[in-house]
Scaffold this motif. Structure first.
Motif, PDB file in Angstrom:
ATOM      1  N   PHE A   1       0.849  -1.193   0.000  1.00 45.79           N
ATOM      2  CA  PHE A   1       0.000   0.000   0.000  1.00 45.79           C
ATOM      3  C   PHE A   1       0.885   1.243   0.000  1.00 45.79           C
ATOM      4  O   PHE A   1       1.948   1.262   0.609  1.00 45.79           O
ATOM      5  CB  PHE A   1      -0.907  -0.010   1.242  1.00 45.79           C
ATOM      6  CG  PHE A   1      -2.074   0.912   1.142  1.00 45.79           C
ATOM      7  CD1 PHE A   1      -3.233   0.518   0.495  1.00 45.79           C
ATOM      8  CD2 PHE A   1      -2.011   2.186   1.666  1.00 45.79           C
ATOM      9  CE1 PHE A   1      -4.308   1.374   0.391  1.00 45.79           C
ATOM     10  CE2 PHE A   1      -3.078   3.047   1.559  1.00 45.79           C
ATOM     11  CZ  PHE A   1      -4.229   2.633   0.934  1.00 45.79           C
ATOM     12  N   ASP A   2       0.450   2.304  -0.678  1.00 43.14           N
ATOM     13  CA  ASP A   2       1.219   3.548  -0.776  1.00 43.14           C
ATOM     14  C   ASP A   2       1.337   4.194   0.604  1.00 43.14           C
ATOM     15  O   ASP A   2       0.336   4.566   1.220  1.00 43.14           O
ATOM     16  CB  ASP A   2       0.529   4.496  -1.754  1.00 43.14           C
ATOM     17  CG  ASP A   2       1.352   5.734  -2.050  1.00 43.14           C
ATOM     18  OD1 ASP A   2       2.516   5.803  -1.614  1.00 43.14           O
ATOM     19  OD2 ASP A   2       0.834   6.637  -2.728  1.00 43.14           O
ATOM     20  N   ALA A   3       2.562   4.337   1.089  1.00 42.33           N
ATOM     21  CA  ALA A   3       2.798   4.868   2.433  1.00 42.33           C
ATOM     22  C   ALA A   3       2.360   6.320   2.572  1.00 42.33           C
ATOM     23  O   ALA A   3       2.063   6.769   3.689  1.00 42.33           O
ATOM     24  CB  ALA A   3       4.279   4.733   2.788  1.00 42.33           C
ATOM     25  N   ASP A   4       2.302   7.064   1.486  1.00 42.43           N
ATOM     26  CA  ASP A   4       1.851   8.456   1.553  1.00 42.43           C
ATOM     27  C   ASP A   4       0.385   8.570   1.953  1.00 42.43           C
ATOM     28  O   ASP A   4      -0.051   9.635   2.397  1.00 42.43           O
ATOM     29  CB  ASP A   4       2.059   9.148   0.205  1.00 42.43           C
ATOM     30  CG  ASP A   4       3.519   9.380  -0.107  1.00 42.43           C
ATOM     31  OD1 ASP A   4       4.322   9.444   0.842  1.00 42.43           O
ATOM     32  OD2 ASP A   4       3.851   9.497  -1.291  1.00 42.43           O
ATOM     33  N   LEU A   5      -0.361   7.504   1.787  1.00 43.78           N
ATOM     34  CA  LEU A   5      -1.796   7.537   2.075  1.00 43.78           C
ATOM     35  C   LEU A   5      -2.163   6.889   3.402  1.00 43.78           C
ATOM     36  O   LEU A   5      -3.343   6.737   3.702  1.00 43.78           O
ATOM     37  CB  LEU A   5      -2.561   6.846   0.941  1.00 43.78           C
ATOM     38  CG  LEU A   5      -2.402   7.496  -0.432  1.00 43.78           C
ATOM     39  CD1 LEU A   5      -3.115   6.674  -1.493  1.00 43.78           C
ATOM     40  CD2 LEU A   5      -2.923   8.914  -0.406  1.00 43.78           C
ATOM     41  N   TYR A   6      -1.181   6.502   4.212  1.00 48.70           N
ATOM     42  CA  TYR A   6      -1.474   5.842   5.487  1.00 48.70           C
ATOM     43  C   TYR A   6      -2.363   6.692   6.393  1.00 48.70           C
ATOM     44  O   TYR A   6      -3.251   6.176   7.042  1.00 48.70           O
ATOM     45  CB  TYR A   6      -0.181   5.517   6.235  1.00 48.70           C
ATOM     46  CG  TYR A   6       0.576   4.318   5.738  1.00 48.70           C
ATOM     47  CD1 TYR A   6       0.032   3.439   4.812  1.00 48.70           C
ATOM     48  CD2 TYR A   6       1.853   4.047   6.198  1.00 48.70           C
ATOM     49  CE1 TYR A   6       0.742   2.348   4.357  1.00 48.70           C
ATOM     50  CE2 TYR A   6       2.567   2.958   5.753  1.00 48.70           C
ATOM     51  CZ  TYR A   6       2.007   2.110   4.832  1.00 48.70           C
ATOM     52  OH  TYR A   6       2.709   1.026   4.390  1.00 48.70           O
ATOM     53  N   VAL A   7      -2.113   7.993   6.451  1.00 49.94           N
ATOM     54  CA  VAL A   7      -2.875   8.862   7.349  1.00 49.94           C
ATOM     55  C   VAL A   7      -4.356   8.861   6.977  1.00 49.94           C
ATOM     56  O   VAL A   7      -5.221   8.929   7.852  1.00 49.94           O
ATOM     57  CB  VAL A   7      -2.300  10.296   7.326  1.00 49.94           C
ATOM     58  CG1 VAL A   7      -3.164  11.254   8.104  1.00 49.94           C
ATOM     59  CG2 VAL A   7      -0.894  10.305   7.871  1.00 49.94           C
ATOM     60  N   LEU A   8      -4.663   8.759   5.694  1.00 53.55           N
ATOM     61  CA  LEU A   8      -6.058   8.699   5.261  1.00 53.55           C
ATOM     62  C   LEU A   8      -6.614   7.271   5.308  1.00 53.55           C
ATOM     63  O   LEU A   8      -7.765   7.061   5.687  1.00 53.55           O
ATOM     64  CB  LEU A   8      -6.197   9.238   3.837  1.00 53.55           C
ATOM     65  CG  LEU A   8      -5.935  10.714   3.635  1.00 53.55           C
ATOM     66  CD1 LEU A   8      -5.953  11.045   2.158  1.00 53.55           C
ATOM     67  CD2 LEU A   8      -6.940  11.538   4.383  1.00 53.55           C
ATOM     68  N   ALA A   9      -5.796   6.315   4.918  1.00 55.12           N
ATOM     69  CA  ALA A   9      -6.288   4.943   4.782  1.00 55.12           C
ATOM     70  C   ALA A   9      -6.487   4.241   6.116  1.00 55.12           C
ATOM     71  O   ALA A   9      -7.396   3.410   6.242  1.00 55.12           O
ATOM     72  CB  ALA A   9      -5.333   4.140   3.913  1.00 55.12           C
TER      73      ALA A   9
END
Length: 186
Positions: A87-95
């Motif tokens: 999974f794209d680590a840049d999207l962890y805060v949203l995901a």
């Protein structure tokens, strides 16, 4: 989270990189950011007008940098555990909140990220506009006008118009770059 992070091989792999040359190169570049990035220079140097503000910024800015990064490691570990390394680590805060069913928290994270990105664009555009107006445009315009030594005049409107035009030009070219750079850029 701590026990799960210690048991996860993905987290161990992500956080056990040796201190090689790339780490020190990144550290050196990060230290130079204050002088090289217009928004950092503007916020660090231009906005601090007195010695007291500079003294305060000298100890407050590093504390701020540490404080905003306190949650990076736990969010990265939770993202690797819950969402996986693919999974794209840049999207962890949203995901992470969305995958847990906390839609309101996901919305708050999105609004926070949007406001931070907007603030970065505004500060960078203003900083670049000031640099462009002070160092490129205004010297040429004032030389062309043939300023007389005894009559300085008020150039406030000219300075504001040059800076506003520079801001619009910077944002326009940023958008043009975004459109032509393709999907692979940020």
């Amino acid at each position: 989270l701590w026990r799960a992070a210690l048991a996860s091989t993905a987290v161990k792999t992500a956080f056990t990189t040796p201190l090689a040359g790339s780490f020190f190169a990144s550290l050196g570049l990060s230290a130079l950011v204050i002088l090289l990035l217009p928004r950092q220079f503007h916020m660090t140097v231009v906005e601090n007008r007195t010695r007291g503000e500079i003294r305060r910024a000298r100890w407050l800015f590093p504390i701020y940098l540490v404080a905003i990064n306190l949650f990076v490691v736990p969010i990265a570990a939770a993202g690797l555990i819950r969402l996986g390394p693919q999974f794209d680590a840049d999207l962890y805060v949203l995901a992470l909140p969305l995958s847990s069913g906390a839609d309101l928290l996901g919305l708050v994270a999105f609004i926070g990220g949007l406001s931070a990105a907007t603030a970065m664009v505004i500060v960078a555009s203003v900083a670049l506009a000031i640099m462009i107006s002070n160092d490129l445009v205004l010297p040429v315009l004032l030389k062309r006008r043939g300023r007389r030594p005894g009559n300085p005049g008020d150039e406030t409107r000219l300075i504001l118009n040059v800076r506003r035009s520079a801001i619009l030009t910077i944002v326009f070219f940023g958008y043009v770059y975004y459109r032509f750079a393709g999907d692979g850029s940020g």
